[in-house]
Design a protein around this motif. Sequence first.
Motif, PDB file in Angstrom:
ATOM      1  N   ASP A   1       0.801  -1.223   0.000  1.00  0.00           N
ATOM      2  CA  ASP A   1       0.000   0.000   0.000  1.00  0.00           C
ATOM      3  C   ASP A   1       0.836   1.277   0.000  1.00  0.00           C
ATOM      4  OD1 ASP A   1       1.017  -0.130   2.519  1.00  0.00           O
ATOM      5  OD2 ASP A   1      -0.907  -0.074   3.564  1.00  0.00           O
ATOM      6  N   ARG A   2       2.157   1.160  -0.267  1.00  0.00           N
ATOM      7  CA  ARG A   2       3.004   2.347  -0.328  1.00  0.00           C
ATOM      8  C   ARG A   2       3.876   2.387  -1.577  1.00  0.00           C
ATOM      9  NH1 ARG A   2       6.253   2.160   5.082  1.00  0.00           N
ATOM     10  NH2 ARG A   2       7.212   4.012   4.178  1.00  0.00           N
ATOM     11  N   THR A   3       3.815   1.348  -2.402  1.00  0.00           N
ATOM     12  CA  THR A   3       4.732   1.223  -3.526  1.00  0.00           C
ATOM     13  C   THR A   3       3.959   1.063  -4.828  1.00  0.00           C
ATOM     14  OG1 THR A   3       6.304   0.113  -2.055  1.00  0.00           O
ATOM     15  CG2 THR A   3       6.724  -0.037  -4.416  1.00  0.00           C
ATOM     16  N   ALA A   4       4.444   1.706  -5.892  1.00  0.00           N
ATOM     17  CA  ALA A   4       3.901   1.546  -7.238  1.00  0.00           C
ATOM     18  C   ALA A   4       5.067   1.432  -8.212  1.00  0.00           C
ATOM     19  CB  ALA A   4       3.003   2.723  -7.610  1.00  0.00           C
ATOM     20  N   VAL A   5       4.987   0.458  -9.126  1.00  0.00           N
ATOM     21  CA  VAL A   5       6.017   0.234 -10.135  1.00  0.00           C
ATOM     22  C   VAL A   5       5.377   0.423 -11.505  1.00  0.00           C
ATOM     23  CG1 VAL A   5       7.768  -1.339 -11.021  1.00  0.00           C
ATOM     24  CG2 VAL A   5       7.129  -1.437  -8.605  1.00  0.00           C
ATOM     25  N   PHE A   6       5.953   1.319 -12.318  1.00  0.00           N
ATOM     26  CA  PHE A   6       5.440   1.636 -13.646  1.00  0.00           C
ATOM     27  C   PHE A   6       6.383   1.041 -14.693  1.00  0.00           C
ATOM     28  CE2 PHE A   6       4.149   4.869 -10.681  1.00  0.00           C
ATOM     29  CZ  PHE A   6       2.835   5.168 -11.006  1.00  0.00           C
ATOM     30  N   ASP A   7       5.835   0.216 -15.597  1.00  0.00           N
ATOM     31  CA  ASP A   7       6.668  -0.382 -16.631  1.00  0.00           C
ATOM     32  C   ASP A   7       5.778  -1.039 -17.675  1.00  0.00           C
ATOM     33  OD1 ASP A   7       8.944  -1.172 -18.004  1.00  0.00           O
ATOM     34  OD2 ASP A   7       9.970  -1.869 -16.204  1.00  0.00           O
ATOM     35  N   GLU A   8       6.408  -1.598 -18.703  1.00  0.00           N
ATOM     36  CA  GLU A   8       5.678  -2.354 -19.712  1.00  0.00           C
ATOM     37  C   GLU A   8       5.196  -3.681 -19.115  1.00  0.00           C
ATOM     38  OE1 GLU A   8       4.994  -1.393 -22.937  1.00  0.00           O
ATOM     39  OE2 GLU A   8       5.798   0.565 -22.352  1.00  0.00           O
TER      40      GLU A   8
END
Length: 692
Positions: free
Chosen positions: A517-524
């Motif tokens: 609930d504190r981390t987001a990873v943006f990628d393909e």
Amino acid sequence: MNDLAATLLWGAVRASIVLAPAALLHALATRRSPAAGAWVAALALALTLPLGLVAIAPRAGMRPEGRPTTRDSSPMAPAGGPALAAGRTRVGLGWSLAGVRASWERLGHTAIAPARRFGRWSGALALAVLAGVGLGLGRLLVDLGIIGLARRRGRPVEDRELIEMLESLRIAMGCRRPVSLVEVRDLGTPATAGWRRAVIFLPEGWRSWDIDERRAVLAHELAHVRRADFASGLLARVATAIHFYHPLAHWLAARLRLQQELAADALGARFAGGRRVYLLALSRLALRQDGRPPSWPARAFLPARGTLIRRIAMLRTNDSTERPWSKGRRLAAAAVLVGVALGALTLRVPARGEEPDKAAKPAGEANGGAFDLSYVPEDAMGFVAIRPAALFRHAGMGRIAPLANAAIAEDIAAIAKAFKVVPDAPAARPIRIEDIEQLTVGVTVGPIKGKKVVKDGPTHQMMFGGLAVRMAAPFDGPAQLRAWGLEPIAARDGDGTYYRLNNKALGEAPCVYCPDDRTAVFDEEDRILRLMRRPARWAPAYAGGEGWERLRSGLVLIALDNRGGRWTEQLKPSSAEEVGLAASFEHAERWALGLADADDLALDVVATCADDRAAEATERATGAFLAIWRKLAAGGGPAGPKGAKAGPGRDRLKAILDGLRVVREARAVVVRSAGSGTLAEGIGAMVGALGD
């Protein structure tokens, strides 16, 4: 790991917390008497039953992670809330109740850590555990059915002399429950079953026994009835069925059966004519039974093979005499075991094995003051990692924070315009530099594509991917994306969930993965799937070498992988500065730059080489590279570093460059700052040099 697998594994941890001290208490109790040892083993196994049942049938509305079903999704809501903060308050001297509770929960979070390694196999693990429990309970039901069938089909013993002997022994031994005698075919040894209506099963050969043997057998079996051994043995069978995977449960169950036999011998010998007569009768029975395994179908309720010999050996010593525990000792042992069991029941299943108060720590401290590199793309040639919140907590950085926040707002506005999203929607909260605990992005270098290469200009470009953002406080990632107008579409891979973004301006298949609930990873999408399927504690292979621990705990960390020349083969320098940079990389396998977590400016650059010759070449190239930049900072170039004009910022940058020293440490070349002022002055100089 799915919820069921985590709950089942947590049940195993709870059982271990109870069974470990129980094994120690059992060892102490058996030194007093077999009866005391059997009592401890039976109590411990009975206490594991509710722990196992809670694991098999978790309550509705309760999440295995221990988080409530609803929570404040505000990005800046303090993790744990006021209750957690109050729980850590210490009052008076000595241990506080909250401190004991925190230590107890930390034990649980540490113990569950190995369970996370199962990852994608958690579903199969949960199915295997449930199947094992089902088989164990099914076998128990079959055995009970066989006992009931034997009771109905067995022939009641009508020998008046044997019945009178049974009744006289029952009255003398103080056994108040009625007991019947039944003869069963294919039974190799006497056995007792039932609790309120007990029955003693006798093999067909009982008529060949002499009077001492008959009295010894009946006294022994009546001792089992008086002690309610069948009921405690039944509880032990249920406990080992539920905790079939646990060696301590099986060990205690085996010890319980042995101690029950020895305790029945100690009691039965007193009413069967004394120890000597009882021992001789038992020895004759052992000779008849020697080499003949029990053939009765429900073997689990019979004494184990070889138990009779052990009983005879114990009877020949003084250890078989009864020295029962006093009521005080029993009460103390029961209080310890019950207290441990209740404490184990109060332990919550941890969320991903984190410390219970990790989320409540200040930004930058949740990972022990070190970078978490779990989300760096596997195919990246390096990475850049920054801890912004920790960086801007240092002295003097507060003056720079407004500039950083203004830059973030401008960048977000530009990105929003380019990608046609809505960053200023009412539900979207502005992001401040103080809100970001860590930023990590993978770096790859390659030739310039898609545009004309300028003469005498750079021939390569930096490419970034796999942006991981960890906030200082919990936030609702999907809700934030929806507030931006991105409309995330949930997708599953195994036990994990990620979100597709229907916006081609962000890439071919843009996705977001929120591991907590504190981390987001943006990628393909393909890289997100690889990320979700690899071990949780993954780190790049090149993240290591000389001085790495010092770098890992800093504020900024840049690492590049040049093993096999994979970085330098992409560089085609077109200027003096780039020639020097390429030479510094050429002989180094790993290259890392770190900014220490301190108020003073402490900069470390470490180039790790394969051998001494490579280290010498890297040392010379690095010195030459610094000399070029010092000359440019002193005004020896047309406009100084990156075209910066003369001014206070460039003067400060020159002082920093003059303070850098190149040293050799084994096969590593280290560039370290010395006497370069404060962190705030150094950051200000870099910003000023670009703005002068």
